[in-house]
Design a protein around this motif. Structure first.
Motif, PDB file in Angstrom:
ATOM      1  N   ASP A 113       0.821  -1.221   0.000  1.00 25.27           N
ATOM      2  CA  ASP A 113       0.000   0.000   0.000  1.00 25.27           C
ATOM      3  C   ASP A 113       0.853   1.270   0.000  1.00 25.27           C
ATOM      4  OD1 ASP A 113      -2.161  -1.629   0.003  1.00 25.27           O
ATOM      5  OD2 ASP A 113      -2.819  -1.195   2.049  1.00 25.27           O
ATOM      6  N   GLU A 114       2.042   1.213   0.597  1.00 29.72           N
ATOM      7  CA  GLU A 114       2.898   2.400   0.659  1.00 29.72           C
ATOM      8  C   GLU A 114       3.395   2.824  -0.725  1.00 29.72           C
ATOM      9  OE1 GLU A 114       7.171   0.194   1.537  1.00 29.72           O
ATOM     10  OE2 GLU A 114       6.145   1.262   3.169  1.00 29.72           O
ATOM     11  N   LEU A 115       3.257   1.933  -1.697  1.00 30.40           N
ATOM     12  CA  LEU A 115       3.679   2.272  -3.058  1.00 30.40           C
ATOM     13  C   LEU A 115       2.579   2.969  -3.854  1.00 30.40           C
ATOM     14  CD1 LEU A 115       5.536  -1.029  -4.081  1.00 30.40           C
ATOM     15  CD2 LEU A 115       6.577   1.132  -3.343  1.00 30.40           C
ATOM     16  N   ASP A 116       1.396   3.116  -3.277  1.00 29.33           N
ATOM     17  CA  ASP A 116       0.262   3.657  -4.020  1.00 29.33           C
ATOM     18  C   ASP A 116       0.598   5.028  -4.609  1.00 29.33           C
ATOM     19  OD1 ASP A 116      -2.362   3.467  -4.982  1.00 29.33           O
ATOM     20  OD2 ASP A 116      -3.111   4.713  -3.362  1.00 29.33           O
ATOM     21  N   GLY A 117       0.465   5.147  -5.922  1.00 32.43           N
ATOM     22  CA  GLY A 117       0.738   6.390  -6.625  1.00 32.43           C
ATOM     23  C   GLY A 117       2.173   6.544  -7.092  1.00 32.43           C
ATOM     24  N   ALA A 118       3.077   5.682  -6.640  1.00 31.84           N
ATOM     25  CA  ALA A 118       4.493   5.798  -7.015  1.00 31.84           C
ATOM     26  C   ALA A 118       4.766   5.056  -8.317  1.00 31.84           C
ATOM     27  CB  ALA A 118       5.376   5.230  -5.909  1.00 31.84           C
ATOM     28  N   MET A 119       5.826   5.470  -8.985  1.00 28.78           N
ATOM     29  CA  MET A 119       6.303   4.740 -10.143  1.00 28.78           C
ATOM     30  C   MET A 119       7.105   3.538  -9.668  1.00 28.78           C
ATOM     31  SD  MET A 119       5.273   6.048 -13.004  1.00 28.78           S
ATOM     32  CE  MET A 119       6.441   5.395 -14.183  1.00 28.78           C
ATOM     33  N   VAL A 120       6.790   2.365 -10.205  1.00 30.54           N
ATOM     34  CA  VAL A 120       7.482   1.142  -9.794  1.00 30.54           C
ATOM     35  C   VAL A 120       7.844   0.324 -11.022  1.00 30.54           C
ATOM     36  CG1 VAL A 120       6.217   1.068  -7.599  1.00 30.54           C
ATOM     37  CG2 VAL A 120       5.391  -0.254  -9.559  1.00 30.54           C
TER      38      VAL A 120
END
Length: 257
Positions: free
Chosen positions: A101-108
Motif C-alpha cells: 500500500d505504501e507504493l500507491d501512486g508511485a512509479m514502480v
C-alpha cells in the motif's frame, strides 16, 4: 430330413460356432458407432478461449502503482502502445503480496511472467515491485462514473487470462472461488452486441476489493447494477457487497423451490 436347430447361446457353455461371426460383426459395428459418436460430440464442443502464459520469458513493466481495488500498474500511452493496466498476482492462487500500500501512486518496476488474453494482462510476479525514485508520472485521467446494469459472469483475472483452461463457466466455479479467496483480482466479463467479450475490473462501492460476497457467484450468469469508471485503458465496475449478497440469497431461494 429335419432342419438342424439354430445355434443357441447358454452362458455357462462355449459360444456356438454359428454365433461367433455374428457377434464379432456386432462388436465391430458398436466400436465404429462409439468412436463416431465420440468424434461427433468432440467436434461439436465450443473451444475454450485461452491466453498465452510467459511465452516471452520474464518481462518488466514500469508504471504507476495503484493499490485499490487490487494491486496493479497503470501504464501511460506510448508511441508503441495505448494506455492500459497490468494486474498483479503471485504464484498459485494468490494475489499480489501484502505490504504494498505504501507504493500507491508511485512509479514502480514489476518483473514476472505475463499472462495475456486480448487486452488483458496479468503479471505473475517473481519479486515485489520496486520503487523507481527518479521517475515521475502524473495521475492518469479518468471520466466521471456512469451508472450501468451488466449481465455476465464473475471470474478471477489470472485463470481467465489463461492460467487455467477453461478459466470461466461452471467448470471453473470452484477454482475461481479459491482464486478470489487468495486475493486474485476479480473481473466481470460481459458479451457485447457483436459477440465479443469485454472485461471490467470489479470493485466494491468503497473502492476496495469485492471480497467474499463475489466468491459464491463465480461461474454462473448474473445481472448486477453498479457504476463504471473509465480511464486510461482501464474500466472498473463498482458494485455494493449488499447487492452481491442479495443475488446469492435469491439464487438460494430459487434452488430450494
Amino acid at each position: 430330413m429335419a432342419e438342424p436347430d439354430p445355434p443357441f447361446y447358454v452362458g455357462y457353455l462355449k459360444l456356438p460356432r454359428g454365433l461367433r461371426g455374428f457377434l464379432a460383426g456386432v462388436l465391430v459395428l458398436l466400436v465404429i458407432l462409439d468412436v463416431g459418436l465420440a468424434l461427433l460430440l468432440f467436434g461439436g464442443q465450443k473451444p475454450h478461449a485461452s491466453g498465452a502464459w510467459g511465452t516471452e520469458g520474464e518481462v518488466a513493466y514500469t508504471g504507476q502503482f495503484q493499490a485499490r481495488p487490487y494491486p496493479l500498474l497503470r501504464l501511460a500511452a506510448t508511441r508503441d502502445r495505448p494506455a492500459g493496466a497490468v494486474l498483479l498476482a503471485d504464484e498459485g492462487k494468490i494475489g499480489a503480496p501484502d505490504g504494498l500500500d505504501e507504493l500507491d501512486g508511485a512509479m514502480v518496476e514489476a518483473r514476472g511472467y505475463p499472462i495475456l488474453r486480448g487486452d488483458l494482462t496479468v503479471l505473475q510476479l517473481d519479486q515485489a515491485p520496486v520503487r523507481q525514485d527518479a521517475s515521475v508520472m502524473a495521475p492518469l485521467p479518468a471520466a466521471a462514473p456512469e451508472a450501468a446494469m451488466l449481465e455476465g459472469e464473475i471470474v478471477d483475472a489470472k485463470c481467465y487470462a489463461g492460467a487455467m483452461n477453461p478459466g470461466e463457466g461452471k467448470a471453473h466455479e470452484a477454482c475461481g472461488s479459491f482464486c478470489l479467496y487468495g486475493g486474485i483480482p476479480a473481473l466481470f466479463v460481459t458479451r457485447a452486441d457483436d459477440g465479443s467479450l469485454r472485461w471490467y475490473l470489479m470493485a466494491a462501492s468503497d473502492g476496495g476489493p469485492v471480497g467474499e460476497a463475489a466468491r459464491a457467484l463465480v461461474g454462473r450468469p448474473v445481472r448486477l447494477a453498479g457504476t463504471i469508471s473509465r480511464g486510461a485503458g482501464l474500466a472498473i465496475f463498482s458494485v455494493t457487497p449488499d447487492q452481491l449478497a442479495e443475488v446469492q440469497s435469491v439464487e438460494r431461494r430459487m434452488a430450494a423451490e
